[in-house]
Design an enzyme around this catalytic site. Structure first.
Site, PDB file in Angstrom:
ATOM      1  NE  ARG A  15       0.466  21.127  22.379  1.00  9.85           N
ATOM      2  CZ  ARG A  15       0.250  20.452  21.255  1.00  9.85           C
ATOM      3  NH1 ARG A  15       1.167  20.417  20.312  1.00  9.85           N
ATOM      4  NH2 ARG A  15      -0.895  19.811  21.060  1.00  9.85           N
ATOM      5  CG  ASP A  16      -1.767  21.858  18.314  1.00 11.20           C
ATOM      6  OD1 ASP A  16      -0.714  21.847  17.646  1.00 11.20           O
ATOM      7  OD2 ASP A  16      -2.755  21.152  18.035  1.00 11.20           O
ATOM      8  CG  HIS A 207      -6.482  17.870  18.714  1.00 11.12           C
ATOM      9  ND1 HIS A 207      -5.867  18.554  19.743  1.00 11.12           N
ATOM     10  CD2 HIS A 207      -5.776  18.190  17.603  1.00 11.12           C
ATOM     11  CE1 HIS A 207      -4.840  19.238  19.272  1.00 11.12           C
ATOM     12  NE2 HIS A 207      -4.755  19.031  17.969  1.00 11.12           N
ATOM     13  CG  HIS A 209      -5.209  20.641  13.237  1.00 15.30           C
ATOM     14  ND1 HIS A 209      -4.280  21.637  13.436  1.00 15.30           N
ATOM     15  CD2 HIS A 209      -5.012  19.749  14.234  1.00 15.30           C
ATOM     16  CE1 HIS A 209      -3.546  21.342  14.492  1.00 15.30           C
ATOM     17  NE2 HIS A 209      -3.967  20.202  15.004  1.00 15.30           N
ATOM     18  CB  CYS A 240       1.369  19.762  13.137  1.00 15.91           C
ATOM     19  SG  CYS A 240       2.474  18.502  13.810  1.00 15.91           S
TER      20      CYS A 240
END
Ligand SMILES: CC(C)(COP(=O)([O-])OP(=O)([O-])OC[C@H]1O[C@@H](n2cnc3c(N)ncnc32)[C@H](O)[C@@H]1OP(=O)([O-])[O-])[C@@H](O)C(=O)NCCC(=O)NCCSC(=O)C[C@@](C)(O)CC(=O)[O-]
Length: 302
Positions: A15-16, A207, A209, A240
């Site tokens: 997903r991400d 979460h 990055h 994103c």
């Protein structure tokens, strides 16, 4: 400091990781990626996103992915659901967990989901209620918990405020997300110390990055703070669409390698994750953004 003995890794690559890819990825490739990750031993895989296909076209095949993946009992397959339309699609797709995603920054909330933080909580209220009524696990995610691409600094108290609102909606787990990868260990300690006053640490995740190369050390800092749930993305996929320049999540291979070295149990087969990373990187036509994954692949090749 005592580190946790077990960590739950949530694999967010499908997903991400993939949502920001410009070229349409064939649905068969997405399905095979999820199946390979299931085989690698993850207990939670973020496989879908039921958002507007105009906003995030790559996720438009989410229903088909959810329909055709090989599900293993005990594994939660999660889907993002910004509103009731998304929730209904996720319910029809038999998602085990739905994710309501907000932000600790007003500016990011507007860019990402087109409403203020307060409005987002109102939209989420119906989703949360419907999730409870249907026995679907509910996760909340808070973008820009350590900094915002539009607003700059984000105070730990602003994160704690959203944590409380998501807690009051009944979230079973809440993600503290470093959307643009700007956090450093001191900020990690400050934010978790603040938010854990209002919500159980055992249900908070990290979460992170890896935009500034800090993600692994931030995971280590969060482990020291007592966090035991982390998100990562196979081959370091991602970025994103609403955070320009943001790179992928921390690579799963790197996290598993570090946790193995620390003697922390994840239940994940690193070799199979490396294979999954090679598989998706071949399809994307580029080298995986995982240092450990590439090193293991090179060693194997002799
Ligand atoms: C939230 C909305 C939908 C509001 O979008 P909007 O335009 O304000 O909403 P709307 O209700 O006015 O709807 C507009 C159109 O979208 C459709 N629509 C409305 N909802 C849905 C839905 N669920 N599924 C499918 N279609 C939907 C709706 O039917 C309508 O279609 P039209 O009549 O124009 O043809 C929009 O802003 C959106 O989809 N944004 C995408 C946000 C997104 O996916 N961002 C990336 C994921 S978040 C992330 O990556 C961060 C995270 C979680 O990883 C943590 C981190 O690292 O920070």
């Amino acid at each position: 400091m005592t580190l946790p003995t077990h960590v739950k890794l949530v694999e967010v690559g499908p997903r991400d990781g993939l949502q920001n890819e410009k070229e349409t990825i064939p649905v068969e490739v997405k399905i095979e990626l999820v199946d390979r990750l299931t085989d690698a031993g993850f207990v939670n895989i973020e496989a879908a996103s039921f958002v507007s296909p105009k906003w995030v076209p790559q996720m438009a095949t989410s229903a088909e992915v959810m329909d055709r993946i090989r599900r293993k009992p005990g594994v939660d397959y999660s889907a993002l659901t910004p509103n009731m339309k998304g929730f209904e699609a996720a319910l029809a797709a038999q998602a085990d967990e739905v994710v309501i995603f907000g932000a600790a920054s007003e500016a990011f909330s507007q860019r990402n989901i087109n409403c203020s933080i307060a409005e987002s909580i109102e939209r989420f209220r119906d989703v949360a209620q419907a999730a409870k009524q249907n026995g679907v696990r509910l996760r909340g995610s808070i973008s820009c918990s350590f900094g915002c691409p539009y607003q700059g600094e984000v105070a730990p108290d602003a994160v704690a405020d959203v944590v409380r609102r998501l807690r009051d909606l009944g979230c079973d787990e809440i993600d503290i997300a470093d959307t643009i990868g700007v956090a450093t260990p001191a900020k990690i300690h400050a934010v978790y110390e603040t938010v854990a006053k209002d919500y159980p640490l055992a249900q908070l995740s990290g979460h992170f990055h890896d935009t500034y190369g800090q993600a692994l050390v931030n995971i280590y800092a969060a482990l020291q703070a007592g966090v035991s749930i982390f998100h990562s993305s196979v081959a370091g996929l991602g970025g994103c669409p609403y955070a320009k320049g943001a790179t992928g999540n921390v690579a799963t291979e790197d996290v598993v390698y570090m946790l193995n070295g620390l003697g922390i149990h994840t239940g994940i087969d690193l070799d199979k994750v490396v294979d999954a990373g090679e598989f998706i990187s071949r399809h994307l036509g580029r080298k995986a953004a995982s240092r450990a994954g590439n090193a293991i692949a090179a060693k194997r090749a002799g």
